[in-house]
Design a protein around this motif. Structure first.
Motif, mmCIF file in Angstrom:
data_model
loop_
_atom_site.group_PDB
_atom_site.id
_atom_site.type_symbol
_atom_site.label_atom_id
_atom_site.label_comp_id
_atom_site.label_asym_id
_atom_site.label_seq_id
_atom_site.Cartn_x
_atom_site.Cartn_y
_atom_site.Cartn_z
ATOM 1 N N ALA A 173 0.853 -1.193 0.000
ATOM 2 C CA ALA A 173 0.000 0.000 0.000
ATOM 3 C C ALA A 173 0.892 1.248 0.000
ATOM 4 C CB ALA A 173 -0.890 -0.010 1.225
ATOM 5 N N VAL A 174 0.464 2.279 -0.716
ATOM 6 C CA VAL A 174 1.233 3.520 -0.849
ATOM 7 C C VAL A 174 0.385 4.697 -0.375
ATOM 8 C CG1 VAL A 174 2.531 4.980 -2.442
ATOM 9 C CG2 VAL A 174 2.232 2.596 -2.970
ATOM 10 N N LEU A 175 1.024 5.613 0.323
ATOM 11 C CA LEU A 175 0.412 6.902 0.649
ATOM 12 C C LEU A 175 1.150 7.980 -0.128
ATOM 13 C CD1 LEU A 175 0.034 6.724 4.532
ATOM 14 C CD2 LEU A 175 -1.775 6.532 2.817
ATOM 15 N N GLU A 176 0.424 8.981 -0.577
ATOM 16 C CA GLU A 176 1.054 10.004 -1.419
ATOM 17 C C GLU A 176 0.532 11.388 -1.065
ATOM 18 O OE1 GLU A 176 1.480 9.824 -6.020
ATOM 19 O OE2 GLU A 176 -0.283 11.067 -5.625
ATOM 20 N N VAL A 177 1.417 12.365 -1.110
ATOM 21 C CA VAL A 177 0.995 13.770 -1.136
ATOM 22 C C VAL A 177 1.599 14.386 -2.394
ATOM 23 C CG1 VAL A 177 0.708 14.095 1.344
ATOM 24 C CG2 VAL A 177 2.948 14.465 0.308
ATOM 25 N N SER A 178 0.896 15.321 -2.957
ATOM 26 C CA SER A 178 1.388 15.878 -4.223
ATOM 27 C C SER A 178 1.010 17.346 -4.334
ATOM 28 C CB SER A 178 0.794 15.094 -5.405
ATOM 29 O OG SER A 178 -0.615 15.202 -5.381
ATOM 30 N N GLY A 179 1.676 17.994 -5.242
ATOM 31 C CA GLY A 179 1.368 19.370 -5.574
ATOM 32 C C GLY A 179 1.462 19.554 -7.071
ATOM 33 N N ALA A 180 0.625 20.381 -7.627
ATOM 34 C CA ALA A 180 0.657 20.600 -9.075
ATOM 35 C C ALA A 180 0.549 22.097 -9.361
ATOM 36 C CB ALA A 180 -0.485 19.844 -9.750
ATOM 37 N N TRP A 181 1.249 22.511 -10.365
ATOM 38 C CA TRP A 181 1.236 23.913 -10.780
ATOM 39 C C TRP A 181 0.901 23.973 -12.259
ATOM 40 C CZ3 TRP A 181 5.654 26.619 -13.400
ATOM 41 C CH2 TRP A 181 5.343 27.983 -13.603
#
Lengths: 232, 220
Positions: A173-181
């Motif tokens: 299982a993977v947890l992710e945080v992300s940001g996009a511009w």
């Protein structure tokens, strides 16, 4: 041997009622996806992503101790690390409007890379590695051109049957945080996406060697291009 | 919701310990150094593909050495978790670093300057005269360069038992990788005499792993 996390690595993490969290999450995602368009009449995007991904060490092996070195009378490595090289990342997915400033998406990615050993002899290739992921992601527009997101999913490491992967590997299982511009180019079809992920890692060979599973962090940077848009 | 994302991000970057094989897992090892004064470490440089050629015989022995070699390659390569070495069978002695042969068949290399001792199985190598940190290359009798530095000789009379030959070959491949002594524990593959097993014991595994993380005095 394996202290914790084995069931999670097999994708068998369960809620209090004993129901698999995966079995809960996947239908929930599709219900959200279907209801999103009907409820808020937001648009649905199909996209492709390309970029690069890197990772922390998959294994740190404390191969010898200072006592061993002293007994042998020769310098001995006390540690060897198996680290995936930074490699290309290719992905495709779908995002649907969920609330006026939120989206929900499904992302499939593939990152071919090379597993490398790092010890006192330097860095050398061990074997080719394919990292496959499927993620369910939610994102919120915090500024007109800036989005923050979080996701959960599964990751698989595929390799030829040798070394650490001689007896295969576990899905984790993977947890992710992300940001996009979104820089405002090409009718806002292009966005730059950065993501940080964490997951547990183990293989049968690692456990047989007396290893403990542990956390691996992956970082990626990619360009996301909207290919198709349906709805408003 | 916006507050939740930075908290999750912080949790990721302060994640727990990575996957580790702790020192408790090293287990016992036996001395792998050459019987020299002082004892020296011989092994291939890390990451070497060690090419092995089996000089098969005709008749009843046909394929016996190459079959045993194929098994031995799998047995040893399985424990090179970090690409320390890779045993690779090759089809020509011209391309080989290690030659595997029967004692009573003609040798494709000249062993007159570094002859094998008589034993049920033996791995022969000699130091180079010019550079004592390297091994001598056995010249090819057919001419040309070649790069054979180890010769594994199996006594011809052992060919009656395929299982024995296989165990002897796997044992001798351990010497060709650099294990310079025998294990004092009879249950180990690298114990003296005909091995009682065809796989590595935990002690054999720990020994070859420590060997390949010890700085060598001699590299072939």
């Amino acid at each position: 041997m394996v202290i914790r996390g084995e069931r999670e690595l097999r994708g068998e993490r369960r809620g209090r009622d004993g129901r698999s969290l995966l079995a809960t999450a996947v239908p929930f995602f599709f219900i959200c996806l279907m209801s999103a368009e009907a409820a808020s009449a937001q648009r649905v995007d199909l996209y492709a992503r390309a970029g690069a991904a890197g990772s922390s060490a998959l294994v740190t092996d404390l191969v010898a101790t200072a006592q061993v070195a002293q007994a042998l009378g020769a310098p001995v490595d006390t540690e060897v690390r198996a680290v995936p090289a930074v490699g290309p990342l290719l992905a495709a997915g779908v995002r649907a409007g969920f609330w006026p400033t939120a989206t929900l998406g499904l992302d499939l990615s593939w990152s071919p890379t090379e597993l490398r050993a790092e010890d006192s002899a330097g860095t050398r290739p061990i074997q080719d590695l394919n990292v496959l992921q499927t993620m369910i992601q939610a994102a919120w527009a915090v500024r007109p051109a800036v989005e923050l997101g979080a996701g959960v999913g599964l990751i698989w490491y595929r390799s030829d049957g040798a070394g650490l992967f001689a007896d295969g590997s576990d899905a984790a299982a993977v947890l992710e945080v992300s940001g996009a511009w979104t820089p405002g180019l090409w009718q806002n079809r292009l966005a730059l996406v950065g993501a940080a992920q964490t997951h547990r890692f183990s293989t049968p060979v690692l456990r047989a060697a007396g290893g403990r599973d542990g956390s691996v962090t992956r970082l990626s940077l990619s360009a996301r291009v909207r290919l198709l848009e349906v709805g408003q | 919701m916006r507050r939740f994302v930075p908290v999750l991000a912080a949790a990721i970057f302060t994640a727990c310990e990575g996957p580790v094989i702790p020192p408790e897992s090293i287990g016992d090892i036996y001395d792998f150094r050459l019987v020299t004064t002082p004892p020296e470490v011989l092994r291939w440089p890390s990451g070497t593909r060690v090419r092995v050629y089996a000089e098969d015989a005709a008749g009843a022995r046909a394929g016996q050495l190459s079959g045993s070699l194929a098994t031995g390659v799998v047995v040893w390569n399985r424990h090179a978790l970090y690409g320390e070495y890779e045993l690779v069978p090759v089809a020509s002695v011209n391309d080989a670093d290690v030659l595997l042969r029967w004692s009573d068949e003609p040798s494709p290399v000249d062993m007159s300057e570094c002859p094998p001792v008589v034993s049920i199985a033996v791995t022969t190598f000699c130091r180079a005269d010019a550079d004592r940190t390297r091994l001598k290359v056995f010249p090819l009798l057919a001419g040309g360069g070649g790069g054979v530095r180890f010769v594994i000789t199996i006594l011809g009379t052992q060919s009656g038992s395929g299982e024995t030959v296989e165990r002897l070959v796997i044992h001798e491949l351990g010497h060709a990788l650099g294990i310079g002594r025998h294990s004092p524990h009879p249950q180990d593959l690298m114990a003296e005499g005909v091995p009682t097993r065809a796989t590595l014991s935990q002690r054999d595994i720990s020994t070859v792993q420590v060997l390949y993380h010890t700085r060598p005095h001699i590299t072939p």
